[in-house]
Scaffold this motif. Structure first.
Motif, PDB file in Angstrom:
ATOM      1  N   PRO A  43     -93.444 -29.050  38.473  1.00  0.00           N
ATOM      2  CA  PRO A  43     -93.502 -29.232  40.204  1.00  0.00           C
ATOM      3  C   PRO A  43     -93.411 -28.703  40.894  1.00  0.00           C
ATOM      4  O   PRO A  43     -93.476 -27.104  40.982  1.00  0.00           O
ATOM      5  CB  PRO A  43     -91.954 -28.819  38.998  1.00  0.00           C
ATOM      6  N   LEU A  44     -93.220 -29.388  42.254  1.00  0.00           N
ATOM      7  CA  LEU A  44     -93.363 -28.816  43.417  1.00  0.00           C
ATOM      8  C   LEU A  44     -91.893 -28.157  43.750  1.00  0.00           C
ATOM      9  O   LEU A  44     -92.223 -26.719  44.303  1.00  0.00           O
ATOM     10  CB  LEU A  44     -93.008 -30.196  44.376  1.00  0.00           C
ATOM     11  N   SER A  45     -91.603 -28.314  43.307  1.00  0.00           N
ATOM     12  CA  SER A  45     -89.725 -27.609  43.081  1.00  0.00           C
ATOM     13  C   SER A  45     -89.437 -26.103  42.887  1.00  0.00           C
ATOM     14  O   SER A  45     -89.128 -25.262  42.710  1.00  0.00           O
ATOM     15  CB  SER A  45     -88.417 -28.077  43.196  1.00  0.00           C
ATOM     16  N   SER A  46     -90.588 -25.201  42.178  1.00  0.00           N
ATOM     17  CA  SER A  46     -91.403 -24.150  41.482  1.00  0.00           C
ATOM     18  C   SER A  46     -92.085 -23.243  42.689  1.00  0.00           C
ATOM     19  O   SER A  46     -92.290 -22.072  42.954  1.00  0.00           O
ATOM     20  CB  SER A  46     -92.006 -23.961  40.260  1.00  0.00           C
ATOM     21  N   PHE A  47     -92.417 -23.843  43.700  1.00  0.00           N
ATOM     22  CA  PHE A  47     -93.605 -23.131  44.413  1.00  0.00           C
ATOM     23  C   PHE A  47     -93.300 -23.350  45.996  1.00  0.00           C
ATOM     24  O   PHE A  47     -93.357 -22.807  46.735  1.00  0.00           O
ATOM     25  CB  PHE A  47     -94.760 -23.922  45.037  1.00  0.00           C
ATOM     26  N   LEU A  48     -91.323 -23.890  46.159  1.00  0.00           N
ATOM     27  CA  LEU A  48     -91.573 -23.737  47.611  1.00  0.00           C
ATOM     28  C   LEU A  48     -90.303 -22.684  47.852  1.00  0.00           C
ATOM     29  O   LEU A  48     -89.871 -21.704  47.015  1.00  0.00           O
ATOM     30  CB  LEU A  48     -90.243 -24.978  47.759  1.00  0.00           C
ATOM     31  N   PRO A  49     -90.297 -22.355  49.598  1.00  0.00           N
ATOM     32  CA  PRO A  49     -89.170 -21.068  49.718  1.00  0.00           C
ATOM     33  C   PRO A  49     -87.894 -21.660  49.419  1.00  0.00           C
ATOM     34  O   PRO A  49     -87.968 -22.003  50.875  1.00  0.00           O
ATOM     35  CB  PRO A  49     -90.405 -20.551  51.077  1.00  0.00           C
ATOM     36  N   TYR A  50     -87.019 -20.400  49.324  1.00  0.00           N
ATOM     37  CA  TYR A  50     -86.112 -21.628  49.236  1.00  0.00           C
ATOM     38  C   TYR A  50     -84.663 -20.272  50.355  1.00  0.00           C
ATOM     39  O   TYR A  50     -85.035 -18.810  50.266  1.00  0.00           O
ATOM     40  CB  TYR A  50     -85.308 -21.055  47.626  1.00  0.00           C
ATOM     41  N   VAL A  51     -83.877 -20.641  50.203  1.00  0.00           N
ATOM     42  CA  VAL A  51     -83.081 -19.779  51.467  1.00  0.00           C
ATOM     43  C   VAL A  51     -82.176 -18.569  49.983  1.00  0.00           C
ATOM     44  O   VAL A  51     -81.887 -19.071  49.423  1.00  0.00           O
ATOM     45  CB  VAL A  51     -81.965 -20.148  51.910  1.00  0.00           C
ATOM     46  N   PRO A  52     -82.174 -17.026  50.303  1.00  0.00           N
ATOM     47  CA  PRO A  52     -81.643 -16.913  49.502  1.00  0.00           C
ATOM     48  C   PRO A  52     -80.065 -16.757  49.098  1.00  0.00           C
ATOM     49  O   PRO A  52     -79.700 -17.182  49.900  1.00  0.00           O
ATOM     50  CB  PRO A  52     -81.405 -15.183  50.553  1.00  0.00           C
ATOM     51  N   GLU A  53     -79.265 -16.954  48.278  1.00  0.00           N
ATOM     52  CA  GLU A  53     -78.352 -17.115  47.625  1.00  0.00           C
ATOM     53  C   GLU A  53     -77.795 -18.759  47.468  1.00  0.00           C
ATOM     54  O   GLU A  53     -76.996 -18.853  47.633  1.00  0.00           O
ATOM     55  CB  GLU A  53     -77.698 -16.304  48.081  1.00  0.00           C
ATOM     56  N   PHE A  99     -75.717 -20.749  54.590  1.00  0.00           N
ATOM     57  CA  PHE A  99     -75.915 -20.819  53.877  1.00  0.00           C
ATOM     58  C   PHE A  99     -74.661 -22.352  53.621  1.00  0.00           C
ATOM     59  O   PHE A  99     -73.832 -22.872  53.217  1.00  0.00           O
ATOM     60  CB  PHE A  99     -74.096 -19.604  53.890  1.00  0.00           C
ATOM     61  N   VAL A 100     -75.782 -22.345  52.095  1.00  0.00           N
ATOM     62  CA  VAL A 100     -75.645 -23.413  51.453  1.00  0.00           C
ATOM     63  C   VAL A 100     -75.184 -23.258  50.184  1.00  0.00           C
ATOM     64  O   VAL A 100     -76.379 -23.243  48.959  1.00  0.00           O
ATOM     65  CB  VAL A 100     -75.741 -24.818  51.833  1.00  0.00           C
ATOM     66  N   ASN A 101     -74.253 -23.468  49.353  1.00  0.00           N
ATOM     67  CA  ASN A 101     -73.886 -23.152  47.772  1.00  0.00           C
ATOM     68  C   ASN A 101     -72.609 -23.479  46.862  1.00  0.00           C
ATOM     69  O   ASN A 101     -71.489 -23.512  47.908  1.00  0.00           O
ATOM     70  CB  ASN A 101     -73.938 -20.732  47.685  1.00  0.00           C
ATOM     71  N   GLY A 102     -72.969 -25.053  46.153  1.00  0.00           N
ATOM     72  CA  GLY A 102     -71.817 -25.407  45.650  1.00  0.00           C
ATOM     73  C   GLY A 102     -72.647 -26.123  44.498  1.00  0.00           C
ATOM     74  O   GLY A 102     -73.105 -26.322  43.254  1.00  0.00           O
ATOM     75  N   VAL A 103     -72.167 -27.417  44.803  1.00  0.00           N
ATOM     76  CA  VAL A 103     -72.213 -28.482  43.243  1.00  0.00           C
ATOM     77  C   VAL A 103     -71.868 -29.793  43.752  1.00  0.00           C
ATOM     78  O   VAL A 103     -70.301 -30.419  44.635  1.00  0.00           O
ATOM     79  CB  VAL A 103     -71.112 -28.065  41.847  1.00  0.00           C
ATOM     80  N   VAL A 104     -72.504 -30.639  43.575  1.00  0.00           N
ATOM     81  CA  VAL A 104     -72.246 -32.169  44.006  1.00  0.00           C
ATOM     82  C   VAL A 104     -71.102 -32.975  42.684  1.00  0.00           C
ATOM     83  O   VAL A 104     -71.241 -32.631  41.474  1.00  0.00           O
ATOM     84  CB  VAL A 104     -73.609 -33.036  43.233  1.00  0.00           C
ATOM     85  N   GLY A 105     -69.947 -33.035  43.505  1.00  0.00           N
ATOM     86  CA  GLY A 105     -69.084 -33.829  42.912  1.00  0.00           C
ATOM     87  C   GLY A 105     -69.511 -35.280  42.781  1.00  0.00           C
ATOM     88  O   GLY A 105     -69.343 -36.265  41.619  1.00  0.00           O
ATOM     89  N   SER A 106     -70.089 -36.424  43.098  1.00  0.00           N
ATOM     90  CA  SER A 106     -70.586 -37.402  43.361  1.00  0.00           C
ATOM     91  C   SER A 106     -71.671 -37.733  44.198  1.00  0.00           C
ATOM     92  O   SER A 106     -71.915 -37.172  45.219  1.00  0.00           O
ATOM     93  CB  SER A 106     -68.904 -39.006  43.090  1.00  0.00           C
ATOM     94  N   ILE A 107     -72.386 -38.933  43.554  1.00  0.00           N
ATOM     95  CA  ILE A 107     -73.650 -39.616  44.562  1.00  0.00           C
ATOM     96  C   ILE A 107     -73.864 -40.791  44.407  1.00  0.00           C
ATOM     97  O   ILE A 107     -73.052 -41.842  43.437  1.00  0.00           O
ATOM     98  CB  ILE A 107     -75.151 -39.134  43.677  1.00  0.00           C
ATOM     99  N   HIS A 122     -83.278 -25.903  56.603  1.00  0.00           N
ATOM    100  CA  HIS A 122     -84.428 -25.111  55.435  1.00  0.00           C
ATOM    101  C   HIS A 122     -83.780 -25.465  53.610  1.00  0.00           C
ATOM    102  O   HIS A 122     -83.652 -26.447  53.897  1.00  0.00           O
ATOM    103  CB  HIS A 122     -82.285 -23.888  54.937  1.00  0.00           C
ATOM    104  N   ILE A 123     -84.510 -24.155  52.743  1.00  0.00           N
ATOM    105  CA  ILE A 123     -84.864 -25.758  51.685  1.00  0.00           C
ATOM    106  C   ILE A 123     -83.925 -24.806  50.808  1.00  0.00           C
ATOM    107  O   ILE A 123     -83.644 -23.401  50.559  1.00  0.00           O
ATOM    108  CB  ILE A 123     -86.088 -25.526  51.212  1.00  0.00           C
ATOM    109  N   VAL A 124     -83.577 -25.716  49.962  1.00  0.00           N
ATOM    110  CA  VAL A 124     -81.990 -25.173  49.197  1.00  0.00           C
ATOM    111  C   VAL A 124     -82.356 -25.599  47.763  1.00  0.00           C
ATOM    112  O   VAL A 124     -82.696 -26.853  47.948  1.00  0.00           O
ATOM    113  CB  VAL A 124     -80.294 -25.258  49.144  1.00  0.00           C
ATOM    114  N   ARG A 125     -82.069 -24.360  46.753  1.00  0.00           N
ATOM    115  CA  ARG A 125     -82.608 -25.101  45.388  1.00  0.00           C
ATOM    116  C   ARG A 125     -82.043 -25.434  45.629  1.00  0.00           C
ATOM    117  O   ARG A 125     -80.432 -25.768  45.033  1.00  0.00           O
ATOM    118  CB  ARG A 125     -82.951 -23.564  44.620  1.00  0.00           C
ATOM    119  N   ALA A 126     -82.200 -26.431  44.038  1.00  0.00           N
ATOM    120  CA  ALA A 126     -81.901 -27.576  43.158  1.00  0.00           C
ATOM    121  C   ALA A 126     -81.074 -26.426  41.682  1.00  0.00           C
ATOM    122  O   ALA A 126     -82.161 -25.587  41.168  1.00  0.00           O
ATOM    123  CB  ALA A 126     -82.238 -29.488  43.046  1.00  0.00           C
ATOM    124  N   ASP A 127     -80.001 -26.685  41.730  1.00  0.00           N
ATOM    125  CA  ASP A 127     -80.130 -26.419  40.564  1.00  0.00           C
ATOM    126  C   ASP A 127     -79.355 -26.975  39.456  1.00  0.00           C
ATOM    127  O   ASP A 127     -78.109 -27.568  38.858  1.00  0.00           O
ATOM    128  CB  ASP A 127     -79.065 -24.943  40.289  1.00  0.00           C
TER     129      ASP A 127
END
Length: 584
Positions: A137-147, A182-190, A300-305
């Motif tokens: 997947p493309l998401s495996s190769f992208l440069p992400y913001v640390p933490e 710095f963006v670190n969190g969880v999706v509550g609703s879509i 900035h690119i942020v990882r989806a977890d």
């Protein structure tokens, strides 16, 4: 220390000889070598032309393989979409054999497989046998913001809804990172663009305490990005103009304000299997709008977890039956606290916790957690930790309950017995880590009365040994009293005991045993395994059960530490056990 070719001159000679034997034109970048970096260029004939390869050697060569890149061709598979390096070895180079393999062997033996897989005439059956079965997947190769990461549920929005809004809970920006995104969190609703919920993810995590809003956009295909440096801009161009509320918000934003946008699209998430994937953009306003000048932004690119139950348990699917189970744990000291964390890690649905002790700094040499919880009730510390780190496990706590202690509660309030009976009734197993003979006597009898599995564990002086055991009412077996009689007559051996004195540290009202968590954890971990096996017993695909019910461990012998040695026993009904004979 010098460069690898100075440390291992024979390896350099072998590399050169192997490249000569390969027969393709090659050269060493002398300027790079003078700067301490080995770079080799090789021209490989390919489809009537030349495939220009560049190999960069790590300074840990020959223990690790060179990285081979090419800018003269773009391959759909087994080439990094940004760095252009070729995946010549599977599993991050685990197949590399130091002292045997070389750049020449990679080109001669591995490159043809990549070329075949990417050929227009490739035969699917041959490809399936040739390539490593790993999705790209493309998401495996992208440069992400640390933490930085956004936790997402298993579900994605419906394919027929093109865009919408996100409800987020974010972590507060740590001190010292105010100038960095710095963006670190969880999706509550879509939600859709009108705010109608499409997917909800109700996971309350205390450290994610800052509500925020964002947007999402569905792409018709996997996005294309150019380089590491341009990746954020490339992704933003796919968003630009497609979310009018975002455009308006950016134009009204202040400097350093950040907007979160999720991009979802179909991609190969595992080998030859496509599904929705996510990547997030944190769009930072670096200069606000002024008169006719538009706002200047930096994406900035942020990882989806992936944090849904399905994604979370894929690494240990045999734990799935625990999601519907509840355990009562009595005693949260050096044995009970690690069991609580192990059960929460394993994904148990519910925990009921009983204890009446404070955590002191001295406890932390063998308690499950450290100094940050000093002064807390042990129970409160565990409740907070589980809520923060294992939100799929619900916890009910019963503090200030010392089983058997007086005074009794006032008339009209539930008695201690009533509370404990209710707790046992609503639990699927009783885990006794109280290390008290009287408490064990009471709990084992109460569990038998209510038909619930009962598990106990103890350790000895110096944490030199220990015992774990269980009683399963559904099976014709002995009880805790049968176990005690087995210890008394020697049919069940005693665990090793260091014979150390007890100590009464400052602030403690009672003496306690000497021992370290590096030893007692071995007893607690085995008890956790036995508890999980008991809860999964009879469940299809669950954690495998043990063939025994009691195990005695030695961790020391003759003044030396030893690998834990366990002696297992069946817990058979004893004729001299009044409790079992009365029920027979």
């Amino acid at each position: 220390m010098g460069a690898w070719w100075d440390r291992y001159p024979d390896e350099l000679r072998k590399e050169k000889a192997a490249l000569d034997a390969l027969g393709y034109p090659w050269s060493i970048d002398q300027a790079a070598m003078d700067a301490g970096q080995m770079v080799v260029r090789v021209d490989v004939p390919h489809e009537g032309g030349v495939l220009a390869l560049t190999a960069i050697y790590p300074d840990t060569f020959p223990y690790f393989a060179p990285m081979v890149t090419t800018d003269s061709a773009r391959f759909q598979r087994h080439q990094h979409p940004l760095g252009r390096n070729l995946c010549l070895l599977a599993r991050e180079g685990e197949d590399w054999s130091p002292g045997h393999d070389s750049l020449a062997t990679l080109i001669e033996e591995q490159l043809p497989a990549i070329l075949e897989v990417n050929s227009s005439s490739a035969v699917p059956e041959v490809v399936a046998q040739t390539e490593d079965h790993v999705g790209e997947p493309l998401s495996s190769f992208l440069p992400y913001v640390p933490e930085c990461a956004i936790i997402v549920p298993d579900e994605t929005p419906p394919a027929d809804v093109p865009s919408g809004r996100l409800s987020l809970c974010l972590r507060t920006t740590p001190a010292g990172r105010s100038a960095q995104c710095f963006v670190n969190g969880v999706v509550g609703s879509i939600d859709d663009m009108q705010g109608k919920p499409l997917v909800t993810f109700k996971k309350s995590i205390p450290s994610f305490d800052r509500p925020a809003c964002g947007f999402w956009l569905r792409l018709n295909e996997r996005p294309t990005v150019g380089t590491f440096e341009s990746a954020g801009i490339d992704l933003f161009k796919l968003v630009e103009g497609k979310l009018p509320p975002l455009t308006k918000a950016i134009q009204a934003a202040k400097r350093d304000e950040v907007f979160v946008v999720g991009l979802t699209y179909r991609d190969e998430v595992s080998w030859r299997h496509s599904a929705d994937d996510w990547v997030f953009l944190a769009i930072q306003v670096v200069r606000e709008t002024k008169r006719s000048r538009p706002a200047e932004i930096r994406p900035h690119i942020v990882r989806a977890d992936w944090g849904g139950e399905k994604a979370w348990l894929r690494r240990a699917p045999f734990l799935t039956p625990l999601r519907k189970k509840t355990a009562l744990v009595v005693g949260l000291g050096s044995l009970g606290s690690p069991i609580v964390l192990q059960l929460a890690r394993a994904g148990i649905g519910g925990l009921r916790l009983v204890d009446d002790d404070n955590l002191q700094v001295g406890n932390t040499v063998r308690w499950a957690m450290g100094w940050q919880y000093a002064g807390f009730q042990k129970l409160s510390a565990l409740v907070l930790h589980v809520a923060t780190d294992y939100p799929y496990t619900s916890v009910r706590s019963f503090n200030h309950m010392r089983i058997g202690a007086l005074p009794n509660p006032p008339a009209g309030q539930p008695s201690q017995y009533d509370i404990l009976k209710q707790l046992v009734t609503e639990s699927d197993i009783v885990i006794d880590a109280a290390a008290s003979y009287r408490v064990s006597h009471f709990l084992s009898d109460l569990a038998r009365e209510l038909g619930k599995p009962y598990l106990w564990l103890t350790t000895t002086h110096g944490a030199a040994g220990g015992v774990v055991g269980r009683v399963q009412p559904s099976k014709k077996m002995g009880c805790w009293h049968c176990f005690q009689r087995g210890l008394a007559d020697g049919s069940i051996r005693l665990p090793a005991d260091a014979g150390t004195d007890e100590v009464q540290p400052g602030g403690c009202s009672q003496p306690t045993f000497i021992g370290a968590g590096i030893d007692s954890d071995a007893i607690a971990n085995q008890a956790a395994r036995l508890a999980v096996a008991t809860l999964c017993s009879g469940e299809e695909g669950g954690y495998p059960d043990f063939a025994w019910d009691v195990a005695v461990a030695d961790l020391q012998r003759g003044g030396f530490s030893i690998a834990p040695e366990w002696t297992p026993y069946d817990l058979a009904v004893r004729q001299d056990c009044l409790d079992c004979s009365a029920q027979a």
